[in-house]
Design a protein around this motif. Structure first.
Motif, PDB file in Angstrom:
ATOM      1  N   PRO A 182       2.231  -0.060   9.475  1.00 54.35           N
ATOM      2  CA  PRO A 182       2.923  -1.505   8.905  1.00 54.35           C
ATOM      3  C   PRO A 182       3.625  -1.145   7.560  1.00 54.35           C
ATOM      4  O   PRO A 182       2.928  -0.808   6.601  1.00 54.35           O
ATOM      5  N   GLY A 183       4.995  -1.456   7.409  1.00 56.76           N
ATOM      6  CA  GLY A 183       5.429  -1.508   6.331  1.00 56.76           C
ATOM      7  C   GLY A 183       4.786  -2.256   4.984  1.00 56.76           C
ATOM      8  O   GLY A 183       5.038  -1.990   3.658  1.00 56.76           O
ATOM      9  N   ASP A 184       4.261  -3.489   5.389  1.00 55.09           N
ATOM     10  CA  ASP A 184       3.417  -4.242   4.294  1.00 55.09           C
ATOM     11  C   ASP A 184       2.463  -3.737   3.618  1.00 55.09           C
ATOM     12  O   ASP A 184       2.203  -3.994   2.541  1.00 55.09           O
ATOM     13  N   VAL A 185       1.802  -2.840   4.598  1.00 49.39           N
ATOM     14  CA  VAL A 185       0.541  -2.058   3.817  1.00 49.39           C
ATOM     15  C   VAL A 185       1.093  -1.064   2.897  1.00 49.39           C
ATOM     16  O   VAL A 185       0.362  -1.139   1.807  1.00 49.39           O
ATOM     17  N   ILE A 186       2.237  -0.605   3.033  1.00 48.54           N
ATOM     18  CA  ILE A 186       2.683   0.594   2.448  1.00 48.54           C
ATOM     19  C   ILE A 186       3.040  -0.139   0.719  1.00 48.54           C
ATOM     20  O   ILE A 186       2.901   0.230  -0.204  1.00 48.54           O
ATOM     21  N   GLU A 187       3.845  -1.292   1.161  1.00 47.30           N
ATOM     22  CA  GLU A 187       4.516  -1.967   0.119  1.00 47.30           C
ATOM     23  C   GLU A 187       3.281  -2.710  -0.757  1.00 47.30           C
ATOM     24  O   GLU A 187       3.409  -2.523  -2.086  1.00 47.30           O
ATOM     25  N   ALA A 188       2.158  -2.881   0.002  1.00 51.73           N
ATOM     26  CA  ALA A 188       0.852  -3.737  -0.954  1.00 51.73           C
ATOM     27  C   ALA A 188       0.348  -2.535  -1.813  1.00 51.73           C
ATOM     28  O   ALA A 188      -0.043  -2.732  -2.777  1.00 51.73           O
ATOM     29  N   ALA A 189       0.340  -1.159  -1.152  1.00 48.93           N
ATOM     30  CA  ALA A 189      -0.047   0.062  -1.971  1.00 48.93           C
ATOM     31  C   ALA A 189       0.905   0.097  -3.227  1.00 48.93           C
ATOM     32  O   ALA A 189       0.204   0.372  -4.310  1.00 48.93           O
ATOM     33  N   ARG A 190       2.028   0.023  -3.262  1.00 48.80           N
ATOM     34  CA  ARG A 190       2.959   0.251  -3.976  1.00 48.80           C
ATOM     35  C   ARG A 190       3.012  -0.868  -5.107  1.00 48.80           C
ATOM     36  O   ARG A 190       2.964  -0.295  -6.306  1.00 48.80           O
ATOM     37  N   LEU A 191       2.499  -1.916  -4.746  1.00 48.12           N
ATOM     38  CA  LEU A 191       2.370  -2.971  -5.847  1.00 48.12           C
ATOM     39  C   LEU A 191       1.115  -2.917  -6.482  1.00 48.12           C
ATOM     40  O   LEU A 191       1.017  -3.195  -7.955  1.00 48.12           O
TER      41      LEU A 191
END
Length: 293
Positions: A182-191
């Motif tokens: 899921p892209g939102d998991v990766i985005e959360a990690a980046r944040l």
């Protein structure tokens, strides 16, 4: 009508089952039967019980062949699975031209293995091979070797060829698995401040754990069944340094005419592969369920 239609699935399955029985089950049964006999392939079969199995277990060359194939598998787990995982991560991070990189890396998988073996035999050639020529060009002539004729390098050389071929295969598997993260998991990690390397190591790889397990299982079981690279490049040499169960088995049956003995080795090899597969699936299944192996 209902009874007539109830037979329809079995009628559709019948041709496939017949082919499977003729092409797979019958040879397996015959091989097991031959393993209890002494037979040269055309003469009279003599029943010898478990003598072939006892001889195979006591055969130093046969035992050493398992050591060689385990070393080969250990190397290919790195050169194929680990490298394929890294390549999938790198290709996945390319925004433009990713398709061309994937096609280029996957291309060796589509080549016939015999062709690959012959090409790389020329690369490793001690007299005019590309590898030794490159070493001499870069002033590293002291590292030149008879790569396929040296007992210390022959197995490694074959493993490198196998890695060159199949790294792209595993890259494709892992790339497909990464695309499902899921892209939102990766985005959360980046944040949270995680870099791309940390995301790859701590987010992406753990989330495709099942794909990694399947890849390891394929690599190990496929390693035990390897034959063409070894047969074409070294045929078990030098001095048996690259002799693996399949090459020794083929020599035993087709060169020495010992069909019964070779059948016993085939049964033992099959038992090892199936046994490893069952244990591996059992252990990984328990870990997925949260239990301890």
């Amino acid at each position: 009508m209902k009874k007539k239609w109830a037979l329809a699935p079995y009628l559709f399955l019948a041709p496939a089952l017949l082919v499977f029985g003729f092409a797979v089950l019958l040879p397996v049964v015959n091989t097991v039967g031959y393993s209890f006999t002494t037979w040269n392939g055309y003469g009279e079969k003599i029943f010898v019980g478990f003598d072939n199995y006892i001889a195979a277990i006591n055969d130093a060359t046969f035992r050493a062949s398992f050591v060689h194939v385990i070393g080969y598998i250990a190397l290919t787990l790195v050169l194929e699975v680990a490298v394929g995982l890294v390549l999938a991560g790198l290709v996945g991070g390319i925004r433009r031209g990713s398709l061309w990189f994937r096609v280029a890396i996957f291309t060796p998988v589509m080549l016939p293995m015999v062709v690959v073996a012959v090409l790389w035999a020329f690369v490793y050639n001690a007299d005019f091979g590309l590898l030794n020529a490159a070493l001499e060009t870069f002033g590293l002539a002291e590292f030149q070797r008879v790569w396929l004729g040296d007992t210390s390098t022959a197995l490694i050389a074959i493993s490198v060829v196998s890695g060159w071929v199949y790294a792209g295969f595993y890259m494709t598997i892992f790339y497909a698995a990464f695309s499902q993260v899921p892209g939102d998991v990766i985005e959360a990690a980046r944040l949270d401040g995680a870099g791309e390397l940390r995301i790859f190591r701590s987010v992406k790889v753990p989330m495709i754990r099942n794909a990694v397990i399947v890849a390891v299982l394929l690599c190990v079981t496929g390693g035990f069944q390897s034959f063409d690279l070894f047969y074409v490049m070294t045929n078990g040499g030098p001095y048996g340094a690259t002799e693996i169960p399949t090459t020794y088995l083929v020599k035993t049956v087709f060169s020495f005419g010992k069909v019964g003995y070779g059948s016993a080795m085939a049964v033992l090899l099959t038992a090892v592969i199936v046994g490893f597969g069952l244990v591996f699936v059992r252990l990984t299944g328990r870990r997925r369920e949260g239990g301890r192996p």
